[in-house]
Design a protein around this motif. Sequence first.
Motif, short mmCIF file in Angstrom:
data_model
loop_
_atom_site.label_atom_id
_atom_site.label_comp_id
_atom_site.label_asym_id
_atom_site.label_seq_id
_atom_site.Cartn_x
_atom_site.Cartn_y
_atom_site.Cartn_z
N TYR A 27 0.91 -1.38 -0.46
CA TYR A 27 0.41 -0.11 0.04
C TYR A 27 0.83 0.67 0.07
O TYR A 27 2.13 1.28 1.01
CB TYR A 27 -0.91 0.15 1.20
N GLN A 28 0.78 1.79 -1.25
CA GLN A 28 1.23 3.57 -0.70
C GLN A 28 0.63 4.94 -0.48
O GLN A 28 -0.86 5.02 0.04
CB GLN A 28 1.79 3.54 -2.44
N ARG A 29 1.23 5.21 -0.06
CA ARG A 29 1.17 6.81 0.97
C ARG A 29 0.72 7.86 -0.27
O ARG A 29 1.13 8.17 -0.99
CB ARG A 29 1.63 7.02 2.04
N TRP A 181 -17.77 -5.59 0.25
CA TRP A 181 -17.96 -4.65 0.97
C TRP A 181 -16.19 -4.57 1.93
O TRP A 181 -15.97 -3.51 2.13
CB TRP A 181 -19.48 -4.95 2.25
N TRP A 182 -16.02 -5.89 1.29
CA TRP A 182 -14.56 -5.73 2.42
C TRP A 182 -14.06 -4.48 1.63
O TRP A 182 -13.38 -3.38 2.59
CB TRP A 182 -13.98 -6.40 2.81
N PHE A 183 -13.96 -5.04 0.34
CA PHE A 183 -12.90 -3.85 -0.40
C PHE A 183 -13.92 -2.18 -0.92
O PHE A 183 -12.94 -1.40 -0.23
CB PHE A 183 -13.07 -4.31 -2.18
N ARG A 184 -14.71 -2.11 -0.35
CA ARG A 184 -15.85 -0.73 0.22
C ARG A 184 -14.89 -0.15 1.62
O ARG A 184 -14.43 1.17 1.27
CB ARG A 184 -16.97 -0.94 -0.16
N GLU A 185 -15.19 -0.42 2.75
CA GLU A 185 -14.80 -0.26 3.59
C GLU A 185 -13.15 -0.22 3.80
O GLU A 185 -12.38 0.92 4.24
CB GLU A 185 -14.79 -1.75 4.85
N LYS A 186 -12.24 -1.24 2.96
CA LYS A 186 -10.14 -1.00 3.05
C LYS A 186 -10.32 0.31 1.77
O LYS A 186 -9.26 0.65 2.48
CB LYS A 186 -10.48 -2.54 2.01
N MET A 187 -10.86 0.79 0.92
CA MET A 187 -10.56 1.90 0.59
C MET A 187 -10.76 2.69 1.22
O MET A 187 -9.98 4.02 1.00
CB MET A 187 -11.60 1.77 -1.49
N GLN A 188 -11.66 2.85 2.12
CA GLN A 188 -12.37 4.04 3.17
C GLN A 188 -10.85 4.66 3.45
O GLN A 188 -10.15 6.07 3.71
CB GLN A 188 -12.89 3.98 3.62
N THR A 189 -9.97 3.70 4.30
CA THR A 189 -9.00 3.52 4.88
C THR A 189 -7.79 4.34 4.48
O THR A 189 -6.93 4.33 5.06
CB THR A 189 -8.31 2.75 5.64
N LEU A 190 -7.45 3.68 2.59
CA LEU A 190 -6.81 4.51 2.29
C LEU A 190 -7.29 5.70 1.52
O LEU A 190 -6.29 6.28 0.97
CB LEU A 190 -6.73 3.48 1.15
N ASN A 191 -8.20 6.35 2.08
CA ASN A 191 -8.73 7.52 1.41
C ASN A 191 -8.90 7.92 0.18
O ASN A 191 -8.77 8.61 -0.58
CB ASN A 191 -7.68 8.37 1.77
N VAL A 192 -9.45 6.59 -0.36
CA VAL A 192 -10.11 6.86 -1.82
C VAL A 192 -11.25 6.87 -2.10
O VAL A 192 -11.91 5.82 -1.54
CB VAL A 192 -9.11 5.59 -2.71
N ILE A 227 -13.18 -10.10 -10.28
CA ILE A 227 -13.25 -8.97 -9.74
C ILE A 227 -13.56 -7.48 -10.58
O ILE A 227 -12.34 -7.64 -11.52
CB ILE A 227 -12.20 -8.46 -8.50
N ASP A 228 -13.97 -6.92 -11.04
CA ASP A 228 -13.85 -5.63 -11.98
C ASP A 228 -14.47 -4.35 -10.89
O ASP A 228 -15.91 -4.28 -10.00
CB ASP A 228 -15.05 -5.67 -12.54
N PHE A 229 -13.57 -3.49 -11.07
CA PHE A 229 -13.29 -1.43 -10.37
C PHE A 229 -12.55 -0.78 -10.42
O PHE A 229 -11.62 -1.40 -10.35
CB PHE A 229 -13.53 -2.13 -8.25
N GLY A 230 -12.81 0.46 -9.66
CA GLY A 230 -11.92 1.46 -10.57
C GLY A 230 -11.79 2.20 -9.06
O GLY A 230 -13.06 2.39 -8.53
N ILE A 231 -10.51 2.79 -8.75
CA ILE A 231 -10.58 3.93 -7.32
C ILE A 231 -10.92 5.29 -8.15
O ILE A 231 -9.84 5.41 -9.41
CB ILE A 231 -10.10 3.58 -6.94
N THR A 232 -10.44 6.24 -7.13
CA THR A 232 -10.73 7.37 -7.62
C THR A 232 -9.70 8.22 -6.54
O THR A 232 -9.75 7.99 -5.61
CB THR A 232 -11.87 8.30 -7.96
N ALA A 233 -8.59 9.11 -6.97
CA ALA A 233 -8.16 9.99 -6.39
C ALA A 233 -7.59 10.54 -7.56
O ALA A 233 -6.86 10.17 -8.17
CB ALA A 233 -6.43 8.67 -5.36
#
Length: 406
Positions: A27-29, A181-192, A227-233
């Motif tokens: 995981y990258q900051r 839901w695990w992915f959604r929760e984890k994304m929140q901890t990464l601030n994305v 899995i199919d998903f995308g993050i935004t930051a």
Amino acid sequence: MKSDLALFTLWFGLVTAQLHPSQPAEYQRLPSLRETACIQDSWKNERISKIPSLLKKYNLDAWLVGPLFNQTGLDPKNKIPPDVPERACRRPCLVVYQKFDGLRSGLHVGELAVLEEELGERWMSRTVNEPMLAVEYVATRVDTQLPHYQKMQENVWALIEEGFSHETVTPGKTTTEDLEWWFREKMQTLNVTTWNQPRISVIVEDHTIPGWKGTSSVIQEGDLLHIDFGITAMGLNTDTQHMAYVLRTDGPNPENDAPHSLKEGLRKSNRMQDVLLENMEAGLTGNEVLRKCMDQIKSEGIEGHFYSHPIGDWGHDAGAVIGFVNLPAEVTILGELPILPNTYYSIELHAYHFIPEMNQTLRFRQEENAYWVAETGKWKFFRGRQEKFHLIDARKKAFAPLVIQG
């Protein structure tokens, strides 16, 4: 014939064994909100500074950007500079009003009517519609975006590697919805955040489009997951599809790896990635690239579909698309645009492969993001690509070390 097949299989294996990352993702900051604001301002200023060269490329002197007329809610007539005719130029003035492509449309009908009223026929006759200027402005990446996007890509891989593991999945108990839901929760901890919600499914034979069977299932040993998903930051977006296999740990023949038949399906989709990147020449239209790719995989005995798209400011960014899920042979409008250099692309596709153990033909769906390398004139994946299944081994959870805190 057998010797030719053997040579092809050897070459096939060599080609598709080079790009999977050798080390697990970490995981990258990403920058803080304040840092991000400064970085995004610099990107914006750099992109704006390139507008004069874009105008020169398309032989234009000015670009009237529609939303500027109405963003304050004032009378749009008050937003038109009174000296437009005096500043009118030797070359045409650009007014964008594309009917079918939202990313190339700059004026709505009311704004166009105001322009016609205020400028009159004489000056309106000097305007032209050049949608590609807007496409190129939006699609072209800034060099300093690359390291940040690479960090985002590593975060995506780290999410998938942790999510598709014994640490997160308990076969026979965890459902695909639990994992989403695990992915959604984890994304929140990464601030994305996400523009494309994580969708996880057990891959089964499915002839529907887009094919979402297996999205409400309890995950079992022997399942092939997707899995199919995308993050935004930082104003940027990713789009990724990976697959995982749940090892069978019981019975007379417990598994330590995915079955050979599944690996063959993955190799086919890897080969399709190679074919696409080889044929994505800047200047060709999306449809031209699509036809070349479909002809080539057919000649190699591979059946599959391409549906790749630009990515960046949006999950599906401005520019040429190469197929759609429901339009595998040709795409009107967006498929007729040229491939642009200095852009990012989502290499999205699937290959069909028959799995004798299941008596089913499955779709091996992959998606990795790639960027244009100016020095070589070629495309390169940001963090390699998936060439091995993520393996979920319930035995690792059973034998996890006991940690005693004193």
